[in-house]
Structure formats: C-alpha cells, structure tokens
Design an enzyme around this catalytic site. Structure first.
Site, PDB file in Angstrom:
ATOM      1  N   SER A 111     -30.196 -15.001   5.282  1.00  0.00           N
ATOM      2  CA  SER A 111     -30.345 -16.026   4.255  1.00  0.00           C
ATOM      3  C   SER A 111     -31.831 -16.191   3.968  1.00  0.00           C
ATOM      4  O   SER A 111     -32.656 -16.089   4.890  1.00  0.00           O
ATOM      5  CB  SER A 111     -29.780 -17.360   4.778  1.00  0.00           C
ATOM      6  OG  SER A 111     -30.252 -18.428   3.988  1.00  0.00           O
ATOM      7  N   GLN A 128     -29.100 -26.502  -9.286  1.00  0.00           N
ATOM      8  CA  GLN A 128     -28.172 -26.451  -8.149  1.00  0.00           C
ATOM      9  C   GLN A 128     -28.764 -27.036  -6.873  1.00  0.00           C
ATOM     10  O   GLN A 128     -28.129 -27.036  -5.831  1.00  0.00           O
ATOM     11  CB  GLN A 128     -27.667 -25.032  -7.917  1.00  0.00           C
ATOM     12  CG  GLN A 128     -28.694 -24.047  -7.369  1.00  0.00           C
ATOM     13  CD  GLN A 128     -28.140 -22.627  -7.362  1.00  0.00           C
ATOM     14  OE1 GLN A 128     -27.986 -21.994  -8.402  1.00  0.00           O
ATOM     15  NE2 GLN A 128     -27.813 -22.107  -6.183  1.00  0.00           N
ATOM     16  N   GLU A 142     -20.284 -12.692   0.749  1.00  0.00           N
ATOM     17  CA  GLU A 142     -19.252 -13.573   1.326  1.00  0.00           C
ATOM     18  C   GLU A 142     -19.849 -14.705   2.141  1.00  0.00           C
ATOM     19  O   GLU A 142     -19.127 -15.604   2.537  1.00  0.00           O
ATOM     20  CB  GLU A 142     -18.366 -12.762   2.266  1.00  0.00           C
ATOM     21  CG  GLU A 142     -17.272 -12.015   1.580  1.00  0.00           C
ATOM     22  CD  GLU A 142     -16.131 -11.733   2.533  1.00  0.00           C
ATOM     23  OE1 GLU A 142     -16.415 -11.468   3.718  1.00  0.00           O
ATOM     24  OE2 GLU A 142     -14.985 -11.786   2.092  1.00  0.00           O
ATOM     25  N   LYS A 143     -21.147 -14.647   2.419  1.00  0.00           N
ATOM     26  CA  LYS A 143     -21.750 -15.743   3.189  1.00  0.00           C
ATOM     27  C   LYS A 143     -21.546 -17.058   2.437  1.00  0.00           C
ATOM     28  O   LYS A 143     -21.219 -18.081   3.024  1.00  0.00           O
ATOM     29  CB  LYS A 143     -23.246 -15.494   3.417  1.00  0.00           C
ATOM     30  CG  LYS A 143     -23.804 -16.393   4.495  1.00  0.00           C
ATOM     31  CD  LYS A 143     -25.269 -16.633   4.345  1.00  0.00           C
ATOM     32  CE  LYS A 143     -25.467 -17.750   3.413  1.00  0.00           C
ATOM     33  NZ  LYS A 143     -26.753 -18.071   2.949  1.00  0.00           N
ATOM     34  N   HIS A 166     -33.578 -10.282   0.973  1.00  0.00           N
ATOM     35  CA  HIS A 166     -33.425  -9.798   2.352  1.00  0.00           C
ATOM     36  C   HIS A 166     -32.366  -8.700   2.356  1.00  0.00           C
ATOM     37  O   HIS A 166     -31.838  -8.343   1.288  1.00  0.00           O
ATOM     38  CB  HIS A 166     -33.059 -10.955   3.287  1.00  0.00           C
ATOM     39  CG  HIS A 166     -31.913 -11.782   2.787  1.00  0.00           C
ATOM     40  ND1 HIS A 166     -30.626 -11.294   2.695  1.00  0.00           N
ATOM     41  CD2 HIS A 166     -31.861 -13.047   2.308  1.00  0.00           C
ATOM     42  CE1 HIS A 166     -29.834 -12.229   2.215  1.00  0.00           C
ATOM     43  NE2 HIS A 166     -30.555 -13.302   1.953  1.00  0.00           N
ATOM     44  N   GLY A 184     -29.358  -8.647   3.017  1.00  0.00           N
ATOM     45  CA  GLY A 184     -28.077  -9.007   2.396  1.00  0.00           C
ATOM     46  C   GLY A 184     -28.103  -8.691   0.904  1.00  0.00           C
ATOM     47  O   GLY A 184     -27.188  -8.052   0.360  1.00  0.00           O
ATOM     48  N   HIS A 185     -29.180  -9.122   0.219  1.00  0.00           N
ATOM     49  CA  HIS A 185     -29.303  -8.819  -1.218  1.00  0.00           C
ATOM     50  C   HIS A 185     -29.338  -7.309  -1.445  1.00  0.00           C
ATOM     51  O   HIS A 185     -28.736  -6.795  -2.381  1.00  0.00           O
ATOM     52  CB  HIS A 185     -30.606  -9.402  -1.784  1.00  0.00           C
ATOM     53  CG  HIS A 185     -30.686 -10.895  -1.750  1.00  0.00           C
ATOM     54  ND1 HIS A 185     -31.585 -11.574  -0.966  1.00  0.00           N
ATOM     55  CD2 HIS A 185     -29.989 -11.839  -2.426  1.00  0.00           C
ATOM     56  CE1 HIS A 185     -31.450 -12.869  -1.157  1.00  0.00           C
ATOM     57  NE2 HIS A 185     -30.484 -13.060  -2.035  1.00  0.00           N
TER      58      HIS A 185
END
Ligand code: PAF
Length: 260
Positions: free
Chosen positions: A182, A58, A145-146, A31, A33-34
């Site tokens: 996200s 994870q 930073e999310k 998205h 953000g990436h």
C-alpha cells in the site's frame, strides 16, 4: 511513454488508438502491487494507460490527503521501465470542471465497512472512477483485491451503467512479511511496518471476526472494523496514525494468487 497533463489533448489522442486498451487508475506512489496491474494489462492488451490523480474528494480527512505520499518523477521512471504507453496526469481543475456538482451515489454496499468510517469516501471514489473510465475508454480496467469493497462497487457500477470496460480484479501483492502493499505503508516506521504484518496473519488465522478483533486490539491496533461479507474477512485498522486495510478469502481455495 507519452505523458498527458491536458485531458482535452488526451481525448484527441485517444480517438486515434484503435487497438485494445488496458487501464490502471492510481493515486501514484507506485509499488509492486500497481506494477503487477500494469503487467497484467500489458499481457491482455496492446496499449496500457495509467492515470495518477490524488483524488481530493475521496479523502474525508484533510491530514490524510496532505500526508498522502507523492513522488511523480519516481513513478514516471517506474512506468517507463515497465512499458506503460500513456500516462494521464490531470489536475484538479480539469477533473472537476463541474466543481463536483455531479456525483455518483450507491445506496447500500458503500455504506458499510470503509463507507461507515469514511463518510463520502465511496462517492468520491465512484465519481472519479466514472470520470476516469470515460476518459480512458478502455476495454479492461485493472484493480487490486486489497481494496475489495472498492473493487466490488466499481464492478457493480460498471455493470449498472452498461459501461464498455470490464473491471478485472487482481490479487493483492504482499511484502515477504505478509503485509499488503500500500502507498500508505511508506508512512510507517520500520518497526511499525513489521508490526503491521500481524494484520494479515490474524485475519488469516483467527477462528472468527470477533477473535480477530480482540487479537488486533491486544496488539495495540486501533480497529475500525473486522467483518465478514462476500465470502471474505475484511478489516481496517490504525497504527502509528496510519489507516491500513486488508482482506482474506474465508475459504483459502478462493484466494487469488499473484502470478510468479
Ligand atoms: O485505489 C485507488 O488508488 C483509488 O481509489 C482510485 C481507484 C485510483 C480512485 O481514485
């Protein structure tokens, strides 16, 4: 963009790259953000490497792993358009040839917040990131930073192990509503997505963590935590069966802003 599915082939190719390398590790379902991390890497480095690996170790919850959005072909198109040079697409057998026999543990900050609610999560993250950093051999690695707790843990791990890669924290990119970008947002209904934007509003506006928790619960969010650490207010909540996290600086002067 050259795509490497084989890590051996990538390691051979990496030996031939002599200019500066920036690295963006991801689990795909890219998205904005990436893409902002990719842009930053391209500003700072000659070569940009991205990895896509949905890391099973994870996920403490099988349902979350199975429902994690995957659309590699769309991701490849996005990265090509953005000028990424190399994409690593390893498979689980190659990443975990050791069958997860070797693991990375951190004893304190990984046990609070998300670590308290997702047992084993940060061991999985730190172990795979150690592997990915060793593979990328980058000068700089860009992370959002999310995932603030994750960012801190990885910065501290890189420092503790004298790793050559600088871990660069980048500001959270938000939808116009304020909702932090996200990959998991894809799993919300349109109404749920609009409602989830309240998380950022409440974290930013509440007088303290307790009031923020009460307000979130009043709005039908299931709250894992709202806590303050490291000059930030951090939270994880559930809505429509999707777990969402966010955090804000307690002093707005310390909030990083995405570059326009
Ligand atoms: O933030 C993520 O997407 C993942 O935790 C990471 C850093 C790629 C490790 O799997």
């Amino acid at each position: 963009m050259k795509v490497f599915e084989s890590l051996r082939a990538w390691q051979a190719a990496r030996r031939e790259i002599h200019d500066s390398v920036g690295f963006v590790p991801t689990m795909g379902a890219l998205h904005a953000g990436h893409l902002s991390l990719v842009d930053r890497s391209r500003q700072d480095n000659t070569t940009t490497v991205v990895s896509i690996f949905v890391n099973p170790t994870q996920f403490n919850n099988l349902d979350d792993l199975q429902k994690y959005p995957r659309h590699v072909n769309r991701d490849i198109e996005l990265m090509q358009a953005r000028g990424v040079d190399f994409l690593l697409l390893p498979n689980e057998n190659e990443m975990y040839e050791d069958k997860y026999q070797f693991q990375m543990f951190e004893k304190s900050e990984s046990k609070i917040l998300c670590g308290a609610f997702r047992p084993g999560h940060f061991e999985g993250v730190l172990t795979v990131v150690m592997k990915l950093l060793n593979l990328a051999q980058a000068d700089r690695c860009y992370m959002g930073e999310k995932d603030y707790q994750q960012l801190r843990l990885i910065q501290n791990m890189a420092k503790a192990f004298f790793m050559k890669t600088e871990i660069v924290g980048c500001p959270t990119v938000r939808e116009p509503s304020g909702l932090a970008m996200s990959s998991r947002n894809e799993r919300l209904t349109p109404a749920g997505r609009a409602h989830a934007a309240k998380l950022f509003e409440i974290l930013s506006g509440a007088q303290d963590a307790l009031h923020a928790r009460r307000e979130l619960e009043r709005l039908d969010f299931k709250v894992d935590y709202v806590e303050e650490h490291w000059g930030r207010r951090l939270s994880a909540i559930w809505y429509e069966g999707v777990r969402l996290i966010d955090n804000v600086a307690l002093d707005p002067k310390n909030e990083m802003r995405p570059s326009p």
